[in-house]
Design a protein around this motif. Structure first.
Motif, mmCIF file in Angstrom:
data_model
loop_
_atom_site.group_PDB
_atom_site.id
_atom_site.type_symbol
_atom_site.label_atom_id
_atom_site.label_comp_id
_atom_site.label_asym_id
_atom_site.label_seq_id
_atom_site.Cartn_x
_atom_site.Cartn_y
_atom_site.Cartn_z
ATOM 1 N N GLN A 36 0.805 -1.212 0.000
ATOM 2 C CA GLN A 36 0.000 0.000 0.000
ATOM 3 C C GLN A 36 0.845 1.272 0.000
ATOM 4 O O GLN A 36 0.476 2.282 -0.590
ATOM 5 C CB GLN A 36 -0.934 0.000 1.213
ATOM 6 C CG GLN A 36 -1.906 -1.170 1.237
ATOM 7 C CD GLN A 36 -2.850 -1.162 0.037
ATOM 8 O OE1 GLN A 36 -3.418 -0.131 -0.299
ATOM 9 N NE2 GLN A 36 -3.002 -2.312 -0.600
ATOM 10 N N GLY A 37 1.981 1.233 0.675
ATOM 11 C CA GLY A 37 2.805 2.435 0.784
ATOM 12 C C GLY A 37 3.632 2.691 -0.458
ATOM 13 O O GLY A 37 3.816 1.818 -1.311
ATOM 14 N N LYS A 38 4.161 3.900 -0.554
ATOM 15 C CA LYS A 38 4.927 4.321 -1.736
ATOM 16 C C LYS A 38 6.356 4.744 -1.391
ATOM 17 O O LYS A 38 7.042 5.334 -2.220
ATOM 18 C CB LYS A 38 4.210 5.496 -2.406
ATOM 19 C CG LYS A 38 2.921 5.121 -3.118
ATOM 20 C CD LYS A 38 3.203 4.499 -4.485
ATOM 21 C CE LYS A 38 1.954 4.397 -5.322
ATOM 22 N NZ LYS A 38 2.235 3.919 -6.691
ATOM 23 N N ARG A 39 6.802 4.431 -0.169
ATOM 24 C CA ARG A 39 8.165 4.814 0.212
ATOM 25 C C ARG A 39 9.145 3.816 -0.389
ATOM 26 O O ARG A 39 9.095 2.625 -0.088
ATOM 27 C CB ARG A 39 8.297 4.825 1.728
ATOM 28 C CG ARG A 39 7.389 5.834 2.445
ATOM 29 C CD ARG A 39 7.342 5.555 3.937
ATOM 30 N NE ARG A 39 6.806 4.224 4.213
ATOM 31 C CZ ARG A 39 6.802 3.636 5.409
ATOM 32 N NH1 ARG A 39 7.312 4.271 6.447
ATOM 33 N NH2 ARG A 39 6.284 2.442 5.568
ATOM 34 N N LEU A 40 10.044 4.306 -1.235
ATOM 35 C CA LEU A 40 10.956 3.423 -1.963
ATOM 36 C C LEU A 40 12.398 3.862 -1.748
ATOM 37 O O LEU A 40 12.730 5.039 -1.933
ATOM 38 C CB LEU A 40 10.616 3.434 -3.454
ATOM 39 C CG LEU A 40 11.371 2.446 -4.354
ATOM 40 C CD1 LEU A 40 10.501 2.021 -5.542
ATOM 41 C CD2 LEU A 40 12.681 3.046 -4.898
ATOM 42 N N LEU A 41 13.245 2.915 -1.370
ATOM 43 C CA LEU A 41 14.679 3.160 -1.226
ATOM 44 C C LEU A 41 15.405 2.542 -2.407
ATOM 45 O O LEU A 41 15.341 1.333 -2.621
ATOM 46 C CB LEU A 41 15.201 2.569 0.085
ATOM 47 C CG LEU A 41 16.710 2.721 0.336
ATOM 48 C CD1 LEU A 41 17.102 4.189 0.425
ATOM 49 C CD2 LEU A 41 17.121 1.981 1.612
ATOM 50 N N ASP A 42 16.074 3.382 -3.174
ATOM 51 C CA ASP A 42 16.828 2.950 -4.358
ATOM 52 C C ASP A 42 18.298 2.875 -3.973
ATOM 53 O O ASP A 42 18.999 3.888 -3.933
ATOM 54 C CB ASP A 42 16.594 3.954 -5.493
ATOM 55 C CG ASP A 42 17.285 3.560 -6.798
ATOM 56 O OD1 ASP A 42 17.782 2.422 -6.885
ATOM 57 O OD2 ASP A 42 17.298 4.396 -7.721
ATOM 58 N N ILE A 43 18.763 1.652 -3.678
ATOM 59 C CA ILE A 43 20.140 1.443 -3.242
ATOM 60 C C ILE A 43 21.044 1.307 -4.466
ATOM 61 O O ILE A 43 20.698 0.642 -5.438
ATOM 62 C CB ILE A 43 20.248 0.191 -2.352
ATOM 63 C CG1 ILE A 43 19.415 0.376 -1.084
ATOM 64 C CG2 ILE A 43 21.701 -0.107 -2.004
ATOM 65 C CD1 ILE A 43 19.399 -0.847 -0.183
ATOM 66 N N ALA A 44 22.231 1.923 -4.379
ATOM 67 C CA ALA A 44 23.149 1.996 -5.523
ATOM 68 C C ALA A 44 22.450 2.728 -6.673
ATOM 69 O O ALA A 44 22.409 2.265 -7.803
ATOM 70 C CB ALA A 44 23.625 0.614 -5.957
ATOM 71 N N CYS A 45 21.915 3.893 -6.344
ATOM 72 C CA CYS A 45 21.086 4.649 -7.290
ATOM 73 C C CYS A 45 21.884 5.277 -8.420
ATOM 74 O O CYS A 45 21.301 5.740 -9.406
ATOM 75 C CB CYS A 45 20.308 5.729 -6.549
ATOM 76 S SG CYS A 45 21.355 6.996 -5.768
ATOM 77 N N GLY A 46 23.209 5.335 -8.290
ATOM 78 C CA GLY A 46 24.024 5.885 -9.357
ATOM 79 C C GLY A 46 23.673 7.324 -9.670
ATOM 80 O O GLY A 46 23.568 8.169 -8.781
ATOM 81 N N THR A 47 23.465 7.613 -10.945
ATOM 82 C CA THR A 47 23.165 8.980 -11.376
ATOM 83 C C THR A 47 21.694 9.334 -11.209
ATOM 84 O O THR A 47 21.248 10.377 -11.693
ATOM 85 C CB THR A 47 23.568 9.189 -12.840
ATOM 86 O OG1 THR A 47 22.781 8.320 -13.668
ATOM 87 C CG2 THR A 47 25.047 8.899 -13.055
ATOM 88 N N GLY A 48 20.927 8.467 -10.566
ATOM 89 C CA GLY A 48 19.544 8.788 -10.240
ATOM 90 C C GLY A 48 18.533 8.540 -11.345
ATOM 91 O O GLY A 48 17.369 8.921 -11.226
ATOM 92 N N GLU A 49 18.947 7.873 -12.398
ATOM 93 C CA GLU A 49 18.035 7.653 -13.522
ATOM 94 C C GLU A 49 16.781 6.898 -13.098
ATOM 95 O O GLU A 49 15.654 7.303 -13.406
ATOM 96 C CB GLU A 49 18.766 6.889 -14.633
ATOM 97 C CG GLU A 49 18.023 6.825 -15.946
ATOM 98 C CD GLU A 49 17.948 8.163 -16.669
ATOM 99 O OE1 GLU A 49 17.062 8.321 -17.525
ATOM 100 O OE2 GLU A 49 18.775 9.057 -16.359
ATOM 101 N N LEU A 50 16.970 5.798 -12.364
ATOM 102 C CA LEU A 50 15.815 5.033 -11.897
ATOM 103 C C LEU A 50 15.058 5.775 -10.796
ATOM 104 O O LEU A 50 13.825 5.739 -10.750
ATOM 105 C CB LEU A 50 16.257 3.657 -11.402
ATOM 106 C CG LEU A 50 16.208 2.518 -12.416
ATOM 107 C CD1 LEU A 50 16.805 1.254 -11.824
ATOM 108 C CD2 LEU A 50 14.783 2.261 -12.887
ATOM 109 N N SER A 51 15.776 6.437 -9.917
ATOM 110 C CA SER A 51 15.120 7.188 -8.845
ATOM 111 C C SER A 51 14.130 8.193 -9.421
ATOM 112 O O SER A 51 12.996 8.325 -8.934
ATOM 113 C CB SER A 51 16.161 7.926 -7.994
ATOM 114 O OG SER A 51 17.020 7.030 -7.325
ATOM 115 N N ILE A 52 14.531 8.891 -10.452
ATOM 116 C CA ILE A 52 13.669 9.890 -11.087
ATOM 117 C C ILE A 52 12.478 9.227 -11.754
ATOM 118 O O ILE A 52 11.337 9.699 -11.657
ATOM 119 C CB ILE A 52 14.481 10.727 -12.089
ATOM 120 C CG1 ILE A 52 15.489 11.597 -11.336
ATOM 121 C CG2 ILE A 52 13.564 11.579 -12.957
ATOM 122 C CD1 ILE A 52 16.540 12.245 -12.209
#
Length: 248
Positions: A36-52
């Protein structure tokens, strides 16, 4: 592995990486396992492409990476996209103080950059501590087949006008490990000359059964193991192994 100058050309070199498949994977399993929640931790996010990309889908994203250079690029890209994403510099095997999350991901075979078995187990344990009850942990790794049969003792090249590279892969020190010796050449538009940068990358993987054992030791239930972004069990020739886990 911290990535130096490589961080500033990473997106150009990785422009064909199927990032949307990771986003689809997370969204599909979020629904499948009723997260249900939307809090997501992107580990080894690099340049943030996936985070964005995750943020654009409505997830409340936090990014973590070991490389200061990668995070500088990620901060800049998030700002350019109007995204309020928090990025932190931490080793994935030593995560602390980041809060609780509904979904934690280690994507793009980033787990394979850990050099020891203990680091992998420590990472699983720290992920467990940061995951909310019944939360999802999703990660992917290279298969042993890919390390030994596709990377080992191979040379990969790119000859482009702006960026070129020579990428040699050799057998690593440990079983099922490989060292990538990468030289890349980047055009300096001011001088018209190419700057050369060298990086040495290390990757190591393990049998699926070993990952499953470590995950159970850390407290996870492994609910699915799939291959190559397909809803199929890994086969001998599979290249990317995907683990879907829940916190018990």
């Amino acid at each position: 592995m911290t990535y130096g100058k490589f961080a500033y050309v990473y997106d150009e070199l990785m422009k064909d990486v199927p990032y949307d498949k990771w986003v689809d994977l997370v969204m599909k399993n979020t629904q499948k396992y009723n997260i249900q929640g939307k809090r997501l931790l992107d580990i080894a996010c690099g340049t943030g492409e996936l985070s964005i990309k995750f943020a654009k889908k409505g997830y409340h994203v936090t990014g973590v990476d070991l490389s200061e250079d990668m995070l500088m690029v990620a901060h800049s890209k998030a700002a350019d996209n109007g995204m309020d994403i928090q990025f932190y510099q931490q080793n994935m095997a030593e995560l602390e103080g980041l809060g609780q999350f509904d979904i934690i991901g280690i994507f793009c075979d980033s787990l394979n950059y850990l050099q020891s078995e203990q680091e992998v187990l420590d990472t699983f344990m720290h992920v467990y501590e940061h995951l909310d009850d019944k939360g999802l942990f999703i990660f992917d790794v290279h298969s042993i087949h890919k390390i030994l049969q596709i990377f080992m003792n191979q040379t990969f090249t790119l000859n482009d006008e702006e960026i070129s590279y020579i990428w040699n892969s050799y057998q690593g020190e440990f079983p099922n490990s490989v060292e990538h010796d990468l030289s890349f050449f980047v055009l300096d538009h001011k001088s018209g000359m190419y700057d050369r940068y060298d990086e040495l990358h290390f990757q190591r993987t393990y049998p699926i059964e070993i990952y499953e054992t470590w995950l159970r030791e850390a407290g996870f239930e492994v609910v699915e193991v799939a291959a190559d972004f397909e809803s199929v069990s890994p086969q001998t020739q599979s290249e990317r192994i995907i683990f879907i886990c829940r916190k018990k």
